[in-house]
Design an enzyme around this catalytic site. Structure first.
Site, PDB file in Angstrom:
ATOM      1  N   ASP A  19       0.818  -1.217   0.000  1.00  0.00           N
ATOM      2  CA  ASP A  19       0.000   0.000   0.000  1.00  0.00           C
ATOM      3  C   ASP A  19       0.848   1.261   0.000  1.00  0.00           C
ATOM      4  OD1 ASP A  19      -2.188  -1.619  -0.017  1.00  0.00           O
ATOM      5  OD2 ASP A  19      -2.720  -1.312   2.079  1.00  0.00           O
ATOM      6  N   ARG A  99      -0.358   2.836  17.677  1.00  0.00           N
ATOM      7  CA  ARG A  99      -0.760   3.916  16.772  1.00  0.00           C
ATOM      8  C   ARG A  99      -0.552   5.320  17.335  1.00  0.00           C
ATOM      9  NH1 ARG A  99       0.459   0.469  13.330  1.00  0.00           N
ATOM     10  NH2 ARG A  99      -1.175  -0.507  12.073  1.00  0.00           N
ATOM     11  N   ASP A 128      -7.706   1.728  12.044  1.00  0.00           N
ATOM     12  CA  ASP A 128      -6.473   2.508  12.113  1.00  0.00           C
ATOM     13  C   ASP A 128      -6.625   3.916  11.558  1.00  0.00           C
ATOM     14  OD1 ASP A 128      -4.814   0.856  13.518  1.00  0.00           O
ATOM     15  OD2 ASP A 128      -3.946  -0.112  11.758  1.00  0.00           O
ATOM     16  N   SER A 180      -3.307  -9.820   5.737  1.00  0.00           N
ATOM     17  CA  SER A 180      -2.944  -8.470   6.156  1.00  0.00           C
ATOM     18  C   SER A 180      -2.340  -8.586   7.545  1.00  0.00           C
ATOM     19  CB  SER A 180      -4.176  -7.568   6.178  1.00  0.00           C
ATOM     20  OG  SER A 180      -3.853  -6.304   6.730  1.00  0.00           O
TER      21      SER A 180
END
Length: 418
Positions: A19, A99, A128, A180
């Site tokens: 990505d 995060r 996310d 993923s």
């Protein structure tokens, strides 16, 4: 798509995966801006190899790589352990807890580099995107946020590979599977592939950090973890720095099949999703910490702490780290940890954790109090009056129910006497 002129310089959270490999040239093509790639090392291990070469090849002006593992442990994992937070009964928040740190450093780089925008590679269906953007908003709402997955027409892995081929760019070779994954010092997650069928058992070759409990050693292994005010500081009596401590427990727990969970969770965006997580070291640490609290925290504090832990898990999962409530809750948890000092021995065996010893200078457990024999602090005959008073509401309810069914009232004097 016409080039967008409003952005001059953007800092992209860059992993080097498919990505973000597409996002670099896409940003240059669609925003006509300078792209600075930023990689936060929170323990991804081999996933960080050759990042600079790949980022430059894709069109980035520079790449900034920060080793955040120590800060990750001290300022994020240790507070998580102290809180005891677990999302939806199983998930130890491995992706969620990283995060806010990644986003915080991204904003700081934007300030240092004079960037007017930040970008991420999160999809429009996941959690996310919310975590990153809530952090950006809390730390600097002036920054423009670019989320390519909500703008471009790329819909699949095949589309992304085709985009790179059309721009004469090589595809990344890491994680060639259709899973993923997100990895850091605390855990690795697996989503997608055959896991999208909730009735499908995970394939054994999918796992990275842990062996199968069925293939784990036939002999148990014991590890002693020492805590000081809720923070792990030593293994088997040897003072151990935070990063090495987690890495050591990851290897040990993984060897014995510890820390695997298979969870269908409620995403913040409203859908259910299935993930398989490996958190070997974190599972041992949370287990040992809970056991230490069991002997050092009084009943009311421990029970109320459990209530707040549930809320804390939601705050972390929902991306609400940079909020007054989270700060206030951390202050409460920190206060409770003043007495959480001591050592716990944990025996590891084929996916199981068994307590093999508990000790603390602040232990509230006393054998002389708990004994079934004579004790100076407890008189067995006192229990009768306590039970009568504690059970009085039940007694009254039973009497009222009896009266409602036509049973003659119990004389008042008998109620009092009994």
């Amino acid at each position: 798509m016409n080039a967008k002129k409003e952005v001059k310089k953007v800092v992209l959270a860059y992993s080097g995966g498919l990505d973000t490999s597409v996002i670099v040239p896409w940003l240059k093509e669609n925003y006509n801006c300078e792209v600075i790639c930023y990689c936060a090392d929170v323990g991804q291990a081999e996933e960080l190899e050759n990042l600079e070469e790949r980022a430059k090849q894709q069109g980035a002006s520079k790449i900034i790589k920060l080793d955040l593992r120590e800060e990750f442990c001290k300022d994020y994992l240790w507070p998580l352990i102290k809180s005891g937070a677990v999302y939806e009964r199983k998930y130890l928040l491995g992706t969620s807890i990283a995060r806010p740190l990644i986003a915080k450093k991204q904003v700081e780089i934007a300030w240092a580099e004079g960037a007017d925008a930040v970008a991420h590679g999160c999809t429009g269906k996941g959690n996310d995107q919310v975590r990153f953007e809530l952090a950006f908003t809390a730390l600097d709402p002036r920054l423009k946020v670019i989320a390519p997955w909500r703008e471009w027409n790329i819909q699949s892995r095949e589309d992304a590979l085709a985009y790179l081929a059309a721009h004469n760019l090589p595809a990344p070779t890491k994680n060639p599977s259709f899973f993923s994954r997100d990895r850091n010092l605390w855990h690795i997650s697996h989503e997608g592939g055959n896991l999208e069928d909730a009735n499908s058992e995970p394939h054994e070759d999918m796992f990275v950090l842990s062996s199968s409990p069925f293939a784990a050693p036939d002999e148990p292994e014991t590890v002693e973890i020492t805590f000081e005010q809720g923070e792990p500081v030593a293994l088997n009596g040897v003072p151990t720095p935070p990063v090495k401590l987690v890495e050591t427990l990851n290897a040990l727990g993984g060897k014995h099949g510890i820390g695997r969970i298979d969870l269908v969770e409620n995403r913040l965006v409203g859908m259910k999703s299935r993930g398989v997580y490996e958190t070997p070291g974190g599972t041992i640490l949370m287990f040992a910490h809970n056991e230490l609290e069991s002997i050092t925290l009084d009943r009311e504090t421990m029970h109320y702490k459990d209530v707040l832990a549930h809320k804390y898990s939601e705050l972390v999962y929902f991306g609400l780290w940079f909020t007054p409530l989270r700060e206030a809750m951390d202050a409460f948890f920190q206060s409770t940890q003043k007495v959480v000092t001591g050592s716990i021995k944990v025996k590891l065996y084929k996916g199981n954790m068994i307590v093999a010893g508990r000790q603390s200078p602040y232990s509230l457990y006393r054998e002389e109090f708990a004994t079934f024999g004579h004790s100076q602090v407890y008189d067995h005959t006192d229990a009768a009056g306590f039970i009568r008073l504690f059970g009085l509401p039940s007694k009254v309810q039973a009497m009222m129910k009896g009266l409602g069914e036509g049973i003659p009232p119990v004389p008042t004097e008998k109620i009092i006497r009994d």
